[in-house]
Design a protein around this motif. Structure first.
Motif, PDB file in Angstrom:
ATOM      1  N   MET A  65      -8.849   5.567  15.698  1.00 47.87           N
ATOM      2  CA  MET A  65      -7.710   4.815  15.165  1.00 47.87           C
ATOM      3  C   MET A  65      -7.001   5.669  14.122  1.00 47.87           C
ATOM      4  SD  MET A  65      -5.989   2.039  15.330  1.00 47.87           S
ATOM      5  CE  MET A  65      -4.718   1.228  14.357  1.00 47.87           C
ATOM      6  N   PRO A  66      -5.743   6.057  14.369  1.00 41.81           N
ATOM      7  CA  PRO A  66      -5.048   6.931  13.414  1.00 41.81           C
ATOM      8  C   PRO A  66      -4.583   6.187  12.170  1.00 41.81           C
ATOM      9  CG  PRO A  66      -3.582   6.338  15.210  1.00 41.81           C
ATOM     10  CD  PRO A  66      -4.920   5.742  15.553  1.00 41.81           C
ATOM     11  N   TYR A  67      -4.881   6.772  11.028  1.00 43.02           N
ATOM     12  CA  TYR A  67      -4.389   6.257   9.758  1.00 43.02           C
ATOM     13  C   TYR A  67      -3.661   7.388   9.043  1.00 43.02           C
ATOM     14  CZ  TYR A  67      -7.226   2.036  10.240  1.00 43.02           C
ATOM     15  OH  TYR A  67      -7.768   0.857  10.689  1.00 43.02           O
ATOM     16  N   ASP A  68      -2.383   7.205   8.782  1.00 43.55           N
ATOM     17  CA  ASP A  68      -1.570   8.243   8.158  1.00 43.55           C
ATOM     18  C   ASP A  68      -1.683   8.146   6.641  1.00 43.55           C
ATOM     19  OD1 ASP A  68       0.150  10.342   7.855  1.00 43.55           O
ATOM     20  OD2 ASP A  68       1.969   9.149   8.127  1.00 43.55           O
ATOM     21  N   PHE A  69      -2.908   8.322   6.140  1.00 40.40           N
ATOM     22  CA  PHE A  69      -3.163   8.228   4.708  1.00 40.40           C
ATOM     23  C   PHE A  69      -3.284   9.628   4.113  1.00 40.40           C
ATOM     24  CE2 PHE A  69      -5.456   3.878   5.204  1.00 40.40           C
ATOM     25  CZ  PHE A  69      -4.232   3.270   5.449  1.00 40.40           C
ATOM     26  N   SER A  70      -2.827   9.758   2.887  1.00 34.51           N
ATOM     27  CA  SER A  70      -2.961  11.026   2.180  1.00 34.51           C
ATOM     28  C   SER A  70      -4.417  11.239   1.781  1.00 34.51           C
ATOM     29  CB  SER A  70      -2.081  11.011   0.931  1.00 34.51           C
ATOM     30  OG  SER A  70      -2.594  10.068  -0.005  1.00 34.51           O
ATOM     31  N   PRO A  71      -4.798  12.483   1.457  1.00 42.47           N
ATOM     32  CA  PRO A  71      -6.170  12.721   0.980  1.00 42.47           C
ATOM     33  C   PRO A  71      -6.515  11.889  -0.249  1.00 42.47           C
ATOM     34  CG  PRO A  71      -5.140  14.792   1.600  1.00 42.47           C
ATOM     35  CD  PRO A  71      -4.060  13.742   1.665  1.00 42.47           C
ATOM     36  N   ALA A  72      -5.543  11.671  -1.124  1.00 39.99           N
ATOM     37  CA  ALA A  72      -5.809  10.883  -2.328  1.00 39.99           C
ATOM     38  C   ALA A  72      -6.096   9.425  -1.968  1.00 39.99           C
ATOM     39  CB  ALA A  72      -4.605  10.957  -3.269  1.00 39.99           C
ATOM     40  N   ARG A  73      -5.342   8.896  -1.032  1.00 36.05           N
ATOM     41  CA  ARG A  73      -5.574   7.508  -0.626  1.00 36.05           C
ATOM     42  C   ARG A  73      -6.912   7.362   0.085  1.00 36.05           C
ATOM     43  NH1 ARG A  73      -1.203   3.510   2.415  1.00 36.05           N
ATOM     44  NH2 ARG A  73      -2.441   1.587   2.173  1.00 36.05           N
ATOM     45  N   MET A  74      -7.248   8.340   0.925  1.00 39.43           N
ATOM     46  CA  MET A  74      -8.541   8.303   1.599  1.00 39.43           C
ATOM     47  C   MET A  74      -9.678   8.380   0.584  1.00 39.43           C
ATOM     48  SD  MET A  74      -8.067   7.797   4.769  1.00 39.43           S
ATOM     49  CE  MET A  74      -9.758   8.064   5.288  1.00 39.43           C
ATOM     50  N   ARG A  75      -9.488   9.186  -0.451  1.00 39.00           N
ATOM     51  CA  ARG A  75     -10.507   9.292  -1.500  1.00 39.00           C
ATOM     52  C   ARG A  75     -10.643   7.972  -2.255  1.00 39.00           C
ATOM     53  NH1 ARG A  75     -15.279  10.322  -3.195  1.00 39.00           N
ATOM     54  NH2 ARG A  75     -15.433  10.539  -5.470  1.00 39.00           N
ATOM     55  N   CYS A  76      -9.542   7.285  -2.461  1.00 39.04           N
ATOM     56  CA  CYS A  76      -9.575   5.989  -3.136  1.00 39.04           C
ATOM     57  C   CYS A  76     -10.371   4.980  -2.316  1.00 39.04           C
ATOM     58  CB  CYS A  76      -8.149   5.496  -3.372  1.00 39.04           C
ATOM     59  SG  CYS A  76      -8.040   3.926  -4.257  1.00 39.04           S
ATOM     60  N   ILE A  77     -10.119   4.951  -1.005  1.00 41.65           N
ATOM     61  CA  ILE A  77     -10.847   4.043  -0.125  1.00 41.65           C
ATOM     62  C   ILE A  77     -12.333   4.388  -0.115  1.00 41.65           C
ATOM     63  CG2 ILE A  77     -11.118   3.327   2.283  1.00 41.65           C
ATOM     64  CD1 ILE A  77      -8.100   3.805   2.628  1.00 41.65           C
TER      65      ILE A  77
END
Length: 278
Positions: A252-264
């Protein structure tokens, strides 16, 4: 007055199709898959169909009207096979088709009753959310349930429904959810993953999740979740045999930035630590 006529010994493909109630294109397809032998062509290069060909076409038409698949028709015409074996196979095919039609009718009826795309999700999900007033759920809520159902199965989505029930009935928590979503969306590619704002937002997301959990427990929604596991626990096992949650998530593609992925990721770590300490 005396009328007389001469019946043709052979007919062209258009006449054959018209008599059998099918189309020339379908007849050509029958030739291609070996369901109907291809007759010899006349002097004009066109196919000519005789009595036996027409009988075969009529039987094909009857089977098609009964919903029998072309592959099963071929087996039925195979005289080297036991007729009982053919009939058993055909009956199993028709039973499967009947079950699929019933499933589709139930889905359509549920969709009509719910009146929104939510009705296309499993009945476990729609039953939990069906009591909410129209408009209480946002399209993004239904989208999230759709993804969860694909990754974790109907039971996982039904459990997640508790959070959306709380958000739909508690304006303050809905407002905080919107604020956090906007703040996370602002973590674009210009923000580094180790930016202090990422850690702070992850802790706020963790606190918000705990607030949702408290309301779930206070309203008894957690007991409804336990009942779902007791009654429908086998659905979870069935889903796992189809695709693992990890495999599904990676597709499932998620167009999240590295910072947002780190937050999650960081919010997930905090929740994991909380579970380990409980």
């Amino acid at each position: 007055m005396h009328l007389s006529f001469t019946s043709p010994r052979q007919v062209k493909i258009g006449d054959a199709a018209a008599f059998a109630g099918t189309t020339p294109r379908a007849i050509r397809h029958y030739h291609q898959i070996g369901l109907l032998r291809e007759p010899e062509r006349g002097g004009d290069g066109r196919r000519r169909y005789g009595y036996d060909d027409m009988i075969r076409l009529l039987w094909i038409r009857k089977m098609a009207e009964a919903g029998i698949r072309l592959d099963d028709m071929r087996a039925a015409f195979d005289e080297t096979r036991d007729i009982e074996e053919n009939l058993v196979g055909l009956e199993e095919t028709l039973a499967a088709q009947e079950a699929e039609i019933r499933r589709q009718r139930v889905a359509v009826q549920r969709l009509r009753a719910v009146g929104s795309p939510l009705g296309l999700l499993s009945d476990l999900v729609t039953d939990r959310l069906g009591h909410l007033p129209p408009g209480a759920l946002r399209p993004s809520d239904v989208d999230a349930l759709l993804v969860t159902e694909r990754i974790f199965g109907p039971l996982g989505a039904a459990v997640q429904a508790s959070s959306f029930i709380v958000l739909a009935t508690h304006p303050g928590l809905r407002a905080e959810e919107d604020r956090l979503n906007a703040a996370e969306a602002a973590l674009d590619d210009s923000v580094e993953p180790d930016d202090p704002r990422v850690e702070e937002l992850a802790r706020q997301r963790y606190a918000h999740h705990k607030a949702l959990e408290r309301v779930v427990e206070a309203t008894g929604l957690d007991r409804a979740e336990e009942e779902l596991f007791e009654i429908h626990g086998d659905l979870d096992e069935e889903h796992e045999t189809q695709m693992s949650a990890f495999e599904a998530f990676t597709k499932m593609p998620y167009d999240f930035s590295p910072a947002r992925m780190r937050c999650i990721e960081r919010a997930g770590q905090l929740l994991g630590q909380d579970l380990a300490n409980s």
